[in-house]
Design a protein around this motif. Sequence first.
Motif, PDB file in Angstrom:
ATOM      1  N   SER A   1       0.854  -1.181   0.000  1.00  0.00           N
ATOM      2  CA  SER A   1       0.000   0.000   0.000  1.00  0.00           C
ATOM      3  C   SER A   1       0.889   1.229   0.000  1.00  0.00           C
ATOM      4  CB  SER A   1      -0.891   0.003   1.241  1.00  0.00           C
ATOM      5  OG  SER A   1      -1.742  -1.128   1.249  1.00  0.00           O
ATOM      6  N   LEU A   2       0.447   2.270  -0.680  1.00  0.00           N
ATOM      7  CA  LEU A   2       1.205   3.514  -0.635  1.00  0.00           C
ATOM      8  C   LEU A   2       1.251   4.035   0.802  1.00  0.00           C
ATOM      9  CD1 LEU A   2       0.061   5.452  -3.831  1.00  0.00           C
ATOM     10  CD2 LEU A   2       2.279   4.407  -3.387  1.00  0.00           C
ATOM     11  N   PRO A   3       2.361   4.655   1.180  1.00  0.00           N
ATOM     12  CA  PRO A   3       2.509   5.130   2.556  1.00  0.00           C
ATOM     13  C   PRO A   3       1.782   6.461   2.764  1.00  0.00           C
ATOM     14  CG  PRO A   3       4.433   5.717   1.285  1.00  0.00           C
ATOM     15  CD  PRO A   3       3.547   4.936   0.349  1.00  0.00           C
ATOM     16  N   ASP A   4       1.917   6.985   3.963  1.00  0.00           N
ATOM     17  CA  ASP A   4       1.372   8.317   4.258  1.00  0.00           C
ATOM     18  C   ASP A   4       2.345   9.418   3.862  1.00  0.00           C
ATOM     19  OD1 ASP A   4      -0.823   7.045   5.258  1.00  0.00           O
ATOM     20  OD2 ASP A   4      -0.335   7.366   7.373  1.00  0.00           O
ATOM     21  N   ILE A   5       3.625   9.075   3.711  1.00  0.00           N
ATOM     22  CA  ILE A   5       4.633  10.062   3.319  1.00  0.00           C
ATOM     23  C   ILE A   5       5.797   9.341   2.656  1.00  0.00           C
ATOM     24  CG2 ILE A   5       5.891  10.009   5.526  1.00  0.00           C
ATOM     25  CD1 ILE A   5       6.216  13.125   5.135  1.00  0.00           C
TER      26      ILE A   5
ATOM     27  N   VAL B   1       2.500  19.948   6.073  1.00  0.00           N
ATOM     28  CA  VAL B   1       2.717  18.928   5.052  1.00  0.00           C
ATOM     29  C   VAL B   1       1.362  18.615   4.434  1.00  0.00           C
ATOM     30  CG1 VAL B   1       3.528  16.586   4.587  1.00  0.00           C
ATOM     31  CG2 VAL B   1       4.681  17.988   6.321  1.00  0.00           C
ATOM     32  N   ARG B   2       1.201  18.943   3.156  1.00  0.00           N
ATOM     33  CA  ARG B   2      -0.110  18.850   2.511  1.00  0.00           C
ATOM     34  C   ARG B   2      -0.120  17.737   1.458  1.00  0.00           C
ATOM     35  NH1 ARG B   2      -2.875  23.328   4.090  1.00  0.00           N
ATOM     36  NH2 ARG B   2      -1.639  25.153   4.714  1.00  0.00           N
ATOM     37  N   PRO B   3      -1.278  17.095   1.270  1.00  0.00           N
ATOM     38  CA  PRO B   3      -1.385  16.037   0.251  1.00  0.00           C
ATOM     39  C   PRO B   3      -1.038  16.562  -1.134  1.00  0.00           C
ATOM     40  CG  PRO B   3      -3.310  16.033   1.691  1.00  0.00           C
ATOM     41  CD  PRO B   3      -2.535  17.272   2.019  1.00  0.00           C
ATOM     42  N   GLY B   4      -0.321  15.722  -1.898  1.00  0.00           N
ATOM     43  CA  GLY B   4      -0.055  16.036  -3.294  1.00  0.00           C
ATOM     44  C   GLY B   4       1.089  16.993  -3.549  1.00  0.00           C
ATOM     45  N   GLU B   5       1.691  17.540  -2.509  1.00  0.00           N
ATOM     46  CA  GLU B   5       2.778  18.491  -2.701  1.00  0.00           C
ATOM     47  C   GLU B   5       4.141  17.816  -2.569  1.00  0.00           C
ATOM     48  OE1 GLU B   5       0.879  22.755  -1.254  1.00  0.00           O
ATOM     49  OE2 GLU B   5       2.285  21.713   0.074  1.00  0.00           O
ATOM     50  N   ILE B   6       5.138  18.424  -3.207  1.00  0.00           N
ATOM     51  CA  ILE B   6       6.531  18.047  -3.009  1.00  0.00           C
ATOM     52  C   ILE B   6       7.202  19.171  -2.239  1.00  0.00           C
ATOM     53  CG2 ILE B   6       8.724  17.485  -4.109  1.00  0.00           C
ATOM     54  CD1 ILE B   6       7.169  16.567  -6.563  1.00  0.00           C
ATOM     55  N   LEU B   7       7.819  18.844  -1.134  1.00  0.00           N
ATOM     56  CA  LEU B   7       8.559  19.815  -0.331  1.00  0.00           C
ATOM     57  C   LEU B   7      10.046  19.527  -0.476  1.00  0.00           C
ATOM     58  CD1 LEU B   7       6.383  19.910   2.925  1.00  0.00           C
ATOM     59  CD2 LEU B   7       6.362  21.519   1.016  1.00  0.00           C
TER      60      LEU B   7
ATOM     61  N   VAL C   1       6.867  17.718  12.979  1.00  0.00           N
ATOM     62  CA  VAL C   1       6.172  17.647  14.272  1.00  0.00           C
ATOM     63  C   VAL C   1       4.709  17.349  14.003  1.00  0.00           C
ATOM     64  CG1 VAL C   1       7.736  19.183  15.513  1.00  0.00           C
ATOM     65  CG2 VAL C   1       5.767  20.138  14.302  1.00  0.00           C
ATOM     66  N   ARG C   2       4.075  16.638  14.944  1.00  0.00           N
ATOM     67  CA  ARG C   2       2.653  16.321  14.823  1.00  0.00           C
ATOM     68  C   ARG C   2       1.829  17.486  15.384  1.00  0.00           C
ATOM     69  NH1 ARG C   2       0.822  12.961  11.498  1.00  0.00           N
ATOM     70  NH2 ARG C   2       2.092  11.221  12.283  1.00  0.00           N
ATOM     71  N   LEU C   3       0.814  17.913  14.668  1.00  0.00           N
ATOM     72  CA  LEU C   3      -0.079  18.978  15.102  1.00  0.00           C
ATOM     73  C   LEU C   3      -1.287  18.394  15.834  1.00  0.00           C
ATOM     74  CD1 LEU C   3       0.025  21.200  11.884  1.00  0.00           C
ATOM     75  CD2 LEU C   3       1.416  21.403  13.957  1.00  0.00           C
ATOM     76  N   THR C   4      -1.994  19.252  16.544  1.00  0.00           N
ATOM     77  CA  THR C   4      -3.102  18.773  17.373  1.00  0.00           C
ATOM     78  C   THR C   4      -4.229  18.159  16.542  1.00  0.00           C
ATOM     79  OG1 THR C   4      -4.023  21.012  17.353  1.00  0.00           O
ATOM     80  CG2 THR C   4      -2.629  20.410  19.222  1.00  0.00           C
ATOM     81  N   ASP C   5      -4.352  18.572  15.282  1.00  0.00           N
ATOM     82  CA  ASP C   5      -5.418  18.011  14.443  1.00  0.00           C
ATOM     83  C   ASP C   5      -5.007  16.709  13.754  1.00  0.00           C
ATOM     84  OD1 ASP C   5      -3.661  18.896  12.554  1.00  0.00           O
ATOM     85  OD2 ASP C   5      -5.041  20.277  11.552  1.00  0.00           O
ATOM     86  N   GLY C   6      -3.808  16.206  14.099  1.00  0.00           N
ATOM     87  CA  GLY C   6      -3.341  14.947  13.530  1.00  0.00           C
ATOM     88  C   GLY C   6      -2.478  15.101  12.296  1.00  0.00           C
TER      89      GLY C   6
ATOM     90  N   ALA D   1       0.725  17.088  10.090  1.00  0.00           N
ATOM     91  CA  ALA D   1       2.133  17.306  10.425  1.00  0.00           C
ATOM     92  C   ALA D   1       2.601  18.627   9.837  1.00  0.00           C
ATOM     93  CB  ALA D   1       2.988  16.163   9.899  1.00  0.00           C
ATOM     94  N   ALA D   2       3.641  19.177  10.444  1.00  0.00           N
ATOM     95  CA  ALA D   2       4.235  20.420   9.962  1.00  0.00           C
ATOM     96  C   ALA D   2       5.749  20.293   9.957  1.00  0.00           C
ATOM     97  CB  ALA D   2       3.813  21.603  10.846  1.00  0.00           C
ATOM     98  N   ILE D   3       6.380  21.150   9.177  1.00  0.00           N
ATOM     99  CA  ILE D   3       7.835  21.158   9.038  1.00  0.00           C
ATOM    100  C   ILE D   3       8.474  21.877  10.222  1.00  0.00           C
ATOM    101  CG2 ILE D   3       9.755  22.047   7.646  1.00  0.00           C
ATOM    102  CD1 ILE D   3       8.298  19.799   6.259  1.00  0.00           C
ATOM    103  N   ARG D   4       9.587  21.327  10.689  1.00  0.00           N
ATOM    104  CA  ARG D   4      10.470  22.039  11.612  1.00  0.00           C
ATOM    105  C   ARG D   4      11.867  22.004  10.997  1.00  0.00           C
ATOM    106  NH1 ARG D   4       6.573  23.771  13.259  1.00  0.00           N
ATOM    107  NH2 ARG D   4       5.751  23.894  15.399  1.00  0.00           N
ATOM    108  N   LEU D   5      12.411  23.162  10.705  1.00  0.00           N
ATOM    109  CA  LEU D   5      13.751  23.241  10.139  1.00  0.00           C
ATOM    110  C   LEU D   5      14.789  23.292  11.250  1.00  0.00           C
ATOM    111  CD1 LEU D   5      13.238  25.808   7.228  1.00  0.00           C
ATOM    112  CD2 LEU D   5      13.177  23.307   7.126  1.00  0.00           C
ATOM    113  N   LYS D   6      15.876  22.553  11.059  1.00  0.00           N
ATOM    114  CA  LYS D   6      16.979  22.556  12.018  1.00  0.00           C
ATOM    115  C   LYS D   6      18.266  22.887  11.272  1.00  0.00           C
ATOM    116  CE  LYS D   6      14.792  19.407  15.301  1.00  0.00           C
ATOM    117  NZ  LYS D   6      14.952  18.193  16.135  1.00  0.00           N
ATOM    118  N   HIS D   7      19.162  23.596  11.945  1.00  0.00           N
ATOM    119  CA  HIS D   7      20.338  24.132  11.262  1.00  0.00           C
ATOM    120  C   HIS D   7      21.664  23.555  11.767  1.00  0.00           C
ATOM    121  CE1 HIS D   7      17.999  27.252   9.144  1.00  0.00           C
ATOM    122  NE2 HIS D   7      17.245  27.213  10.235  1.00  0.00           N
TER     123      HIS D   7
END
Length: 366
Positions: free
Chosen positions: A175-179, A242-248, A259-264, A266-272
Amino acid sequence: MSSNPLTALQASPSTHGQDGPTRVLIVDDSAVARALIARQIEPHERFRVIGAVTHVEAALTFLNDHAADIILLDVEMPGVDGITALPRLITAGRGARVIIVSASTPAGGAAAVQALAHGAADTLDKPRPQGLAEFGDILLQKLDGLAQSMDRPVQAAPAPVSPLGSRTRPAVQRSLPDIIGIGASTGGIHALAKLLAPIPATMTVPIVVTQHLPATFIPFFAAQLTAVAHRPCIMAQDRMRVRPGEILVAPGDAHVTFVRLTDGSAAIRLKHERARSGCLPSVDPMFASMAELWGERAWGIVLTGMGRDGLEGARMLKAAGGTIVAQDRDSAVVWGMPGAIVTDGLADLVMTPDAVGAMIAAGGSC
């Protein structure tokens, strides 16, 4: 140096590898640039500058009679420019790797990314008299990496066999993954183009790419992937969802983590900070963060590139139940990164980039 390709430098009759040094052809209309580049290479016995010519036609004439292992190609030259000539030079080079030498300007960055998408192996900023030591170090690192990739051992390291490698094998259904996370370095833009091209625009799994490139190249890289993939490709920013169908795409000066958001979602966190691999951006933090958030619902794909970046993160993703895919040896410009994955026994599949794309397009079936 003379512009006559037959008299500028004597060509080596030997073949690459154990029979002699790696043979380098310089193609640049600037006498200063040719001299500066040759001066960095010539003291090292493992390399030999076999020619230094001023334009593309001279290079093609030279390659008719002499074999080169690596071609250092200037982008901006009178007459036929390096980008236009790239397909002809790749053909005439008969397996020679091409390093694009361009100015560190927006125009130079756009041209370099275009060349990488069409088969150039790597890029290099043009030399400047005030930065020769750094230029020389980077040049030798790139030459060494490409030279080692040409010395393919008779027997490859033990590796899982791709189900696409034999028509008699039963189909494997995943099955295709979630990411999907993809890591690449030298030769990666061309490999990514082959991987993304077969995937339909309707595929909604987000794809996150860490490609080793200078930060100034990333906007052009994102634009190139948008054209190839027929879907939005955006440079990752901190706190971006992180949105469906996009390439980041990872920026050139930061690692992508999640990071996981409260609505389930995910969002990006950049580290340097520097990763243990020494790369910035690095594939390792991306894979490690995918393991933490998605585990078995994540795929990590490692494409062509020098070094071992991605190995540590792939171990963590594999331990979390994720699927690891490595590019095969024959299609990789440099089998360092995917080779490390295979040698460590982490690869669930070893495939060409276009086969990976076809598998994703088929919904995980191969």
